[in-house]
Motif scaffolding. Structure first.
Motif: not given
Length: 566
Positions: A142-153, A158-166, A369-375
């Motif tokens: 559950s601690s990785l929910t923010g990273l894996l939401e919308g993740a792509k192959p 790497c098996d997954r890559a986050g959808a964020h701009d980092v 991403g910034r939103a998950n970091k800050d919020e």
């Protein structure tokens, strides 16, 4: 309209040339008045970091673009003043408008671009070398929910890559369960006491606290702590102290005879090693936590893990730059060797900078991403639990492959939880100039038995050491304390019993209860590990007396808990 072209051009030239000329004058005065001083490194570094991070005129930082905008507005005012005093308009007015609009454009575009994501660019650079390891992406922690939401192959392994701009990389594996670590014989707190006592007979000599490092031996249980005994003021460095944790005496190899060393990190003026290194290696930087020493026979040697600056986007970042190896000489002049690349086993201790490991660890908060970091305060941090106060992380460990790693148990960021749900791992025994070592974050599944609560582990150790089976039942009541839980792998941990700064014993225990706690004296011979650990589930005939008694006690306690009135 009459514009005094010559006077106008002189005023414009004065406006644009004065700042860089003043900087050059300041740098020149420093070199003339303080030759050999570290200020001749730190001052150019400051201007480069704050204005032109790549060492050239592009890209520039936000501060540089702000100065350029101010210069353009000042130029517009100079031209306007000349136009106004000449009583005309036309071409001069167009110039005023052009310079003013150009200044507005600089503020609106390159300045905003440079400052808008400047902090994120720092995270982007270091996150590019971060890899997450999870047991599953279908049912992720559950601690990785923010990273894996919308993740792509993912790509490139790497098996997954986050959808964020980092950039982020997630691999599916259970590799952490296969990792095991060779235990240390004593705690950092005990080593610090022993080293301090070794330095106390000499005036102006003390342990360089950040240099304390654990050096593993040829075989398990033969490790030793080492530290640089540094001088202050006019006192030069004294030597290197080594302590194996069992002997009362600390071995000291001194900078004397053919190994004199007439400088010190804490020295002043001509005795300052900081000044000498800055003068000889102006492009290299180091933190005092990245210094350690060892004895090569009777010869003391100091290893300094160094970094260098590099431009990235509109800012400056630090990258590894190898190591400096410092030795003494008959004349006392330090012998200094810079090695840009070090492979495994070439030196007895770590070669990758601890300071960079900490930066890479902190950068994990940006990978979602910034939103998950800050919020949502995404990320992981070191534990703040009381038993770890003298040594919170970046533990130097040796794996079963005999490689050195930095290991950092991690808790959820911005949480009061002391549950260790992830572990950061970095190779410590290899470095290549300009290249970051991969920071692997192994995130445990929700409900994994290996998830450890340090308060619960501490309570278990306290109950054992105070219980009837303990050889030291009064230890905690007589000023002793349990310090520094160290992971051994496989759910096993070691904690040290420290009294008056000395390790009296250590306890090996398991977070899952699969291994009964056992107390061992530092330096005591350890029996060869059995093919599997004996537990209360093992046949009673195979259990040693102490373990059998402990199991019976645990059973009796459980019966009393279930039948409080019986």
């Amino acid at each position: 309209m009459r514009i005094h072209t010559g006077r106008t051009l002189r005023r414009i030239a004065f406006t644009w040339l004065t700042p860089p000329l003043l900087v050059l004058l300041l740098l020149g005065l420093c070199r003339m008045l303080a030759p050999g001083s570290s200020v001749n490194q730190s001052l150019p570094d400051f201007f480069e970091r704050e204005f032109y991070p790549s060492g050239s005129l592009y890209p520039l930082t936000g501060y540089a673009w702000l100065l350029i905008a101010i210069g353009l507005f000042a130029t517009a005012m100079i031209v306007f003043d000349q136009v106004d005093s000449g009583g005309g308009s036309g071409g001069g007015g167009l110039l005023v408008a052009a310079f003013a609009l150009l200044g507005v454009f600089v503020l609106a575009v390159p300045f905003i671009t440079a400052v808008w994501n400047n902090d994120k660019d720092h995270g982007r650079f270091y996150s590019a070398a971060t890899v997450y390891h999870v047991p599953s992406v279908e049912d992720p922690p559950s601690s990785l929910t923010g990273l894996l939401e919308g993740a792509k192959p993912g790509t490139n392994g790497c098996d997954r890559a986050g959808a964020h701009d980092v950039r982020s990389c997630v691999k599916v594996d259970d590799s952490f369960k296969t990792l095991a670590w060779e235990p240390r014989t004593t705690s950092l707190a005990a080593a610090r006491t022993a080293m301090t006592n070794a330095a106390s007979p000499v005036q102006n000599v003390d342990v360089m606290d950040g240099s304390l490092s654990y050096l593993y031996g040829e075989t398990a249980g033969q490790g030793r702590w080492a530290a640089v005994l540094d001088g202050t003021g006019a006192q030069s460095a004294y030597g290197v102290a080594e302590w194996d944790g069992s002997a009362n005496a600390v071995r000291v190899c001194r900078f004397t005879g053919g190994h004199r060393f007439d400088r010190a990190f804490g020295g002043s003026g001509g005795n300052s090693l900081h000044n000498l290194l800055a003068d000889r290696f102006s492009g290299l930087h180091f933190d005092e936590d990245d210094v350690w020493g060892y004895c090569q026979g009777d010869e003391p040697r100091i290893v300094v893990r160094v970094t260098s600056g590099k431009g990235y986007a509109n800012r400056r970042v630090e990258v590894p730059a190898g190591v400096l190896i410092l030795r003494g000489s008959p004349s006392g002049r330090p012998v200094m060797e810079h090695r840009a690349r070090i492979g495994p086993g070439e030196l007895p201790g770590p070669v990758y900078p601890t300071s960079l490991v900490r930066v890479q660890k902190d950068a994990n908060s940006w990978t979602a991403g910034r939103a998950n970091k800050d919020e949502k305060a995404y990320g992981y941090q070191r534990s703040e639990y009381k038993t770890q106060k003298d040594n919170r992380g970046e533990y130097l460990m040796r794996g079963t492959d005999r490689r050195l790693y930095y290991l950092t148990p991690l808790t959820p960021h911005a949480s009061k939880s002391e549950s260790l749900i992830a572990y950061g791992v970095v190779r410590a025994d290899e470095v290549a100039s300009g290249r970051l070592n991969t920071y692997d974050i192994h995130v445990l599944a929700d409900g994994d038995p290996a998830v450890v609560s340090l308060p619960n582990l501490d309570a278990k150790a306290i109950a054992y050491v105070s219980g009837p089976q303990s050889p030291y039942p009064n230890f905690l009541n007589s000023g002793g304390a349990l310090q520094e839980f160290m992971p051994l792998g496989g759910g096993k941990w070691r904690v040290y019993g420290v009294q008056n700064g000395q390790t009296v014993f250590y306890i090996d225990l398991a977070s899952t209860g699969a291994l009964q706690p056992k107390t061992v004296l530092p330096g005591a011979p350890q029996a060869a590990a059995p093919s599997k650990d004996l537990t209360c589930a093992s046949p009673p005939k195979d259990l040693p007396d102490r373990l059998l008694a402990q199991c019976l006690s645990d059973l009796a306690s459980e019966l009393r808990r279930r039948n409080p009135g019986g």
